[in-house]
Enzyme design. Structure first.
Site, PDB file in Angstrom:
ATOM      1  N   GLY A   1     -65.688 -50.109   7.296  1.00 29.63           N
ATOM      2  CA  GLY A   1     -64.408 -49.734   6.775  1.00 29.63           C
ATOM      3  C   GLY A   1     -63.593 -48.621   7.400  1.00 29.63           C
ATOM      4  O   GLY A   1     -64.209 -47.995   8.031  1.00 29.63           O
TER       5      GLY A   1
ATOM      6  N   HIS B   1     -59.580 -42.644   0.758  1.00 29.38           N
ATOM      7  CA  HIS B   1     -58.967 -41.777   1.905  1.00 29.38           C
ATOM      8  C   HIS B   1     -57.409 -41.944   1.790  1.00 29.38           C
ATOM      9  O   HIS B   1     -56.670 -41.164   2.325  1.00 29.38           O
ATOM     10  CB  HIS B   1     -59.459 -42.769   3.153  1.00 29.38           C
TER      11      HIS B   1
ATOM     12  N   HIS C   1     -64.142 -46.264  -1.598  1.00 30.04           N
ATOM     13  CA  HIS C   1     -64.192 -45.243  -0.309  1.00 30.04           C
ATOM     14  C   HIS C   1     -62.830 -45.205   0.345  1.00 30.04           C
ATOM     15  O   HIS C   1     -62.376 -44.092   0.610  1.00 30.04           O
ATOM     16  CB  HIS C   1     -65.390 -45.559   0.415  1.00 30.04           C
ATOM     17  N   GLU C   2     -62.474 -46.298   0.655  1.00 29.81           N
ATOM     18  CA  GLU C   2     -61.129 -46.522   1.558  1.00 29.81           C
ATOM     19  C   GLU C   2     -59.881 -46.173   0.730  1.00 29.81           C
ATOM     20  O   GLU C   2     -58.987 -45.563   1.354  1.00 29.81           O
ATOM     21  CB  GLU C   2     -61.032 -47.883   2.180  1.00 29.81           C
TER      22      GLU C   2
ATOM     23  N   GLN D   1     -57.546 -42.172   8.511  1.00 32.22           N
ATOM     24  CA  GLN D   1     -58.603 -41.690   9.719  1.00 32.22           C
ATOM     25  C   GLN D   1     -57.954 -41.894  10.860  1.00 32.22           C
ATOM     26  O   GLN D   1     -58.650 -41.022  11.585  1.00 32.22           O
ATOM     27  CB  GLN D   1     -59.806 -42.820   9.274  1.00 32.22           C
TER      28      GLN D   1
ATOM     29  N   LEU E   1     -66.846 -42.775   9.105  1.00 32.34           N
ATOM     30  CA  LEU E   1     -66.581 -42.516  10.595  1.00 32.34           C
ATOM     31  C   LEU E   1     -66.051 -41.268  10.708  1.00 32.34           C
ATOM     32  O   LEU E   1     -66.017 -40.604  11.933  1.00 32.34           O
ATOM     33  CB  LEU E   1     -65.669 -43.757  10.999  1.00 32.34           C
TER      34      LEU E   1
HETATM   35  C1  QAP Z   1     -67.357 -46.512   4.378  1.00 31.49           C
HETATM   36  O1  QAP Z   1     -68.016 -46.216   6.565  1.00 31.49           O
HETATM   37  C2  QAP Z   1     -68.652 -46.514   3.480  1.00 31.49           C
HETATM   38  O2  QAP Z   1     -72.241 -41.478  10.117  1.00 31.49           O
HETATM   39  C3  QAP Z   1     -67.427 -46.988   5.849  1.00 31.49           C
HETATM   40  O3  QAP Z   1     -72.746 -41.817  12.828  1.00 31.49           O
HETATM   41  C4  QAP Z   1     -69.902 -46.336   3.843  1.00 31.49           C
HETATM   42  O4  QAP Z   1     -67.963 -47.658   8.433  1.00 31.49           O
HETATM   43  C5  QAP Z   1     -68.525 -47.652   2.446  1.00 31.49           C
HETATM   44  C6  QAP Z   1     -70.660 -44.561  10.503  1.00 31.49           C
HETATM   45  C7  QAP Z   1     -71.149 -46.685   3.125  1.00 31.49           C
HETATM   46  C8  QAP Z   1     -69.444 -47.894   1.799  1.00 31.49           C
HETATM   47  C9  QAP Z   1     -70.917 -47.566   2.153  1.00 31.49           C
HETATM   48  C10 QAP Z   1     -70.948 -43.508   9.932  1.00 31.49           C
HETATM   49  C11 QAP Z   1     -70.790 -45.022  11.865  1.00 31.49           C
HETATM   50  C12 QAP Z   1     -69.697 -45.663   9.742  1.00 31.49           C
HETATM   51  C13 QAP Z   1     -71.670 -42.953  10.601  1.00 31.49           C
HETATM   52  C14 QAP Z   1     -68.331 -46.447   7.710  1.00 31.49           C
HETATM   53  C15 QAP Z   1     -71.842 -43.092  12.133  1.00 31.49           C
HETATM   54  C16 QAP Z   1     -71.562 -44.021  12.790  1.00 31.49           C
HETATM   55  C17 QAP Z   1     -69.430 -45.418   8.343  1.00 31.49           C
HETATM   56 CO    CO Z   2     -64.354 -43.002   5.400  1.00 29.80          CO
END
Ligand code: QAP
Ligand code: CO
Length: 170
Positions: free
Chosen positions: A46, A138, A134-135, A51, A93
């Site tokens: 996401g 943001h 989550h989004e 971001q 991210l």
């Molecule tokens: C949000 O998160 C999310 O730490 C999206 O080193 C996360 O795409 C929603 C990512 C969990 C629901 C559950 C994170 C990539 C990606 C890192 C992501 C990393 C590399 C996170």
């Molecule tokens: Co995020």
């Protein structure tokens, strides 16, 4: 198509509140294409426009295993949330390498516009429900770590600022 640079917490620009999209035009469609490319390349599940330092209410999500189910949410809103809560270990991210548990409503009903500017509505549960919430956070200037204790937030900020300093010197 272009990869967009992602802001990293604690960048103050992550706390700006995004403005609604008035018309879904070619500029928005280009932004969505670039955001999707950036999310897939990361890889992530996401990404919110905030971001990538664009303060408009635009989100891309793909929680599928095969990475073939892109959801585009423009001006997304939660129109219903369940009383039931779930806890999920979230990441972001904009906060690479950091994962922690956040409690949120287990099921949500979402209303948004699609790329054609049409209103869509759907129910989400599981990972999709977590990701949508989550989004949307943001877009409201909120990073998931702001759901954690103030002690954790203070420690995390200190650690990430130190890391960033070391990166700059290296
Ligand atoms: C949000 O998160 C999310 O730490 C999206 O080193 C996360 O795409 C929603 C990512 C969990 C629901 C559950 C994170 C990539 C990606 C890192 C992501 C990393 C590399 C996170
Ligand atoms: Co995020």
């Amino acid at each position: 198509m272009a990869l967009l640079p992602i802001l990293h917490y604690p960048d103050p620009r992550l706390h700006k509140v995004a403005k609604p999209v008035g018309v879904v035009d070619d500029r928005i469609r280009k932004l969505v294409a670039d955001m999707a490319e950036t999310m897939y390349e990361a890889p992530g599940i996401g990404l919110a426009a905030t971001q990538v330092d664009v303060h408009r209410r635009v989100v891309v999500i793909d929680v599928s295993e095969e990475k073939n189910d892109l959801r585009i949410l423009i001006n997304p809103q939660l129109i219903a949330i369940s009383d039931e809560q779930n806890t999920y270990e979230e990441g972001c991210l904009s906060v690479p390498g950091v994962y922690d548990e956040v409690e949120r409503p287990a099921e949500v009903r979402v209303r948004a516009l699609n790329l054609a500017g049409e209103q869509i509505e759907f129910d989400a549960e599981g990972l999709l429900a977590v990701c949508v919430q989550h989004e949307i956070d943001h877009l409201n200037g909120k990073v998931f770590v702001q759901h954690l204790s103030l002690l954790k937030q203070t420690r995390l900020k200190a650690r990430l600022r130190k890391q960033e300093r070391e990166l700059v010197r290296a």
